[in-house]
Design a protein around this motif. Structure first.
Motif, PDB file in Angstrom:
ATOM      1  N   LYS A 254       0.707  -1.249  -0.040  1.00  0.00           N
ATOM      2  CA  LYS A 254      -0.034  -0.034  -0.033  1.00  0.00           C
ATOM      3  C   LYS A 254       0.910   1.122   0.132  1.00  0.00           C
ATOM      4  O   LYS A 254       1.823   1.453   0.805  1.00  0.00           O
ATOM      5  CB  LYS A 254      -1.019  -0.034   1.532  1.00  0.00           C
ATOM      6  N   SER A 255       0.669   2.224  -0.939  1.00  0.00           N
ATOM      7  CA  SER A 255       1.355   3.398  -1.064  1.00  0.00           C
ATOM      8  C   SER A 255       0.650   4.589  -0.321  1.00  0.00           C
ATOM      9  O   SER A 255      -0.407   4.334  -0.134  1.00  0.00           O
ATOM     10  CB  SER A 255       1.682   3.609  -2.515  1.00  0.00           C
TER      11      SER A 255
ATOM     12  N   TRP B 135      -1.133   7.747  -0.795  1.00  0.00           N
ATOM     13  CA  TRP B 135      -2.017   8.801  -1.417  1.00  0.00           C
ATOM     14  C   TRP B 135      -1.760  10.332  -1.021  1.00  0.00           C
ATOM     15  O   TRP B 135      -1.790  11.132  -1.845  1.00  0.00           O
ATOM     16  CB  TRP B 135      -3.349   8.331  -1.654  1.00  0.00           C
TER      17      TRP B 135
ATOM     18  N   GLU C 237      -6.996  -1.158   3.440  1.00  0.00           N
ATOM     19  CA  GLU C 237      -6.722  -1.132   2.131  1.00  0.00           C
ATOM     20  C   GLU C 237      -6.919   0.505   1.851  1.00  0.00           C
ATOM     21  O   GLU C 237      -7.360   1.110   1.078  1.00  0.00           O
ATOM     22  CB  GLU C 237      -7.612  -1.893   1.341  1.00  0.00           C
TER      23      GLU C 237
ATOM     24  N   LYS D  73       1.612   1.186   6.770  1.00  0.00           N
ATOM     25  CA  LYS D  73       0.746  -0.027   6.744  1.00  0.00           C
ATOM     26  C   LYS D  73       1.324  -0.782   5.786  1.00  0.00           C
ATOM     27  O   LYS D  73       1.307  -2.211   5.653  1.00  0.00           O
ATOM     28  CB  LYS D  73      -0.682   0.069   6.626  1.00  0.00           C
ATOM     29  N   GLY D  74       1.545  -0.375   4.528  1.00  0.00           N
ATOM     30  CA  GLY D  74       2.226  -0.945   3.311  1.00  0.00           C
ATOM     31  C   GLY D  74       3.727  -1.613   3.803  1.00  0.00           C
ATOM     32  O   GLY D  74       3.878  -2.724   3.412  1.00  0.00           O
TER      33      GLY D  74
ATOM     34  N   PRO E 238      -5.257  -7.981  -3.385  1.00  0.00           N
ATOM     35  CA  PRO E 238      -4.960  -6.714  -2.457  1.00  0.00           C
ATOM     36  C   PRO E 238      -3.478  -6.236  -2.702  1.00  0.00           C
ATOM     37  O   PRO E 238      -2.673  -7.229  -2.924  1.00  0.00           O
ATOM     38  CB  PRO E 238      -5.286  -7.011  -1.117  1.00  0.00           C
ATOM     39  N   THR E 239      -3.030  -5.079  -2.169  1.00  0.00           N
ATOM     40  CA  THR E 239      -1.577  -4.805  -2.100  1.00  0.00           C
ATOM     41  C   THR E 239      -0.817  -5.654  -1.418  1.00  0.00           C
ATOM     42  O   THR E 239      -1.375  -6.314  -0.161  1.00  0.00           O
ATOM     43  CB  THR E 239      -1.713  -3.218  -1.753  1.00  0.00           C
TER      44      THR E 239
ATOM     45  N   THR F 248       8.447  -1.464  -1.327  1.00  0.00           N
ATOM     46  CA  THR F 248       7.938  -2.729  -1.062  1.00  0.00           C
ATOM     47  C   THR F 248       9.061  -4.076  -1.008  1.00  0.00           C
ATOM     48  O   THR F 248       9.000  -4.810   0.047  1.00  0.00           O
ATOM     49  CB  THR F 248       6.945  -3.315  -2.008  1.00  0.00           C
TER      50      THR F 248
ATOM     51  N   ARG G 269       7.298   2.766  -5.185  1.00  0.00           N
ATOM     52  CA  ARG G 269       6.537   1.998  -4.280  1.00  0.00           C
ATOM     53  C   ARG G 269       6.915   0.556  -4.207  1.00  0.00           C
ATOM     54  O   ARG G 269       6.858  -0.324  -3.507  1.00  0.00           O
ATOM     55  CB  ARG G 269       4.925   2.056  -4.430  1.00  0.00           C
TER      56      ARG G 269
ATOM     57  N   LEU H 211       5.423   3.881  -0.155  1.00  0.00           N
ATOM     58  CA  LEU H 211       4.678   3.120   0.738  1.00  0.00           C
ATOM     59  C   LEU H 211       4.110   4.221   1.864  1.00  0.00           C
ATOM     60  O   LEU H 211       4.990   4.923   2.284  1.00  0.00           O
ATOM     61  CB  LEU H 211       5.408   2.038   1.311  1.00  0.00           C
TER      62      LEU H 211
END
Length: 181
Positions: A12-13, A15, A181, A30-31, A139-140, A63, A59, A27
């Motif tokens: 998750k990136s 935003w 998410e 949480k990512g 999902p991511t 990751t 991202r 990220l």
């Protein structure tokens, strides 16, 4: 012969991070946790691969950095700009170029390309409950493991793969579920 393909969607990136280009989004916390958690799961479940191909988007780089911290070792990926926001057709073209000396490869990239590769390679004949889970959502930071009945990466493309595993961060830590998410 069988080839093993791991498909990892970036985590998750953020935003809310003020970057000029989508390509540069990092990220969020949480990512980072999700990628580290997937890496820990990979290490404890004996997941091994010989080659990594990845999108050079920030991202994806982030990751992999978090994944390696959980996995306990680092493999230097081949960065391929074609993977960034690529279609399944493009991702399959990239995979066709992989050296056959590698029997197990991990590709790290973006949706919808990652899930579309699963749809293109795993038969839609009702025999794979995991494929149905991918249809619901990829999902991511989710990781799919496909066993593909091919001798050469150049032959990839027909729906002859078996989706052996589909691991989502929420499967390992409920805090990383859909509300995250």
């Amino acid at each position: 012969m069988t080839k093993t393909l791991y498909l990892l969607r970036h985590a998750k990136s953020g935003w809310d991070d003020p970057v000029a280009r989508d390509f540069d989004r990092p990220l969020n916390k949480k990512g980072e946790k999700a990628a580290r958690t997937i890496g820990q799961w990979m290490a404890s479940n004996g997941v091994a691969f010989e080659h990594v191909i990845a999108s050079p988007a920030v991202r994806v780089i982030d990751t992999l950095d978090s994944l390696w911290s959980g996995y306990g070792r680092k493999l230097e990926p081949t960065w391929d700009r074609r993977i960034y926001l690529a279609s399944s057709a493009t991702l399959l073209d990239v995979l066709r170029e992989v050296s056959d000396e590698h029997d197990s490869v991990m590709m790290v990239g973006h949706n919808p390309g990652m899930e579309d590769v699963v749809f293109d390679l795993v038969p839609d004949d009702g025999s794979s409950p995991l494929r149905e889970e991918v249809e619901v959502k990829y999902p991511t930071a989710a990781l799919a493991q496909l066993e593909i009945d091919i001798d050469s990466w150049g032959d990839i493309g027909k729906p002859v793969a078996h989706l052996k595993r589909f691991i989502r961060p929420r499967d390992l830590d409920p805090e990383l579920g859909p509300d995250a998410e």
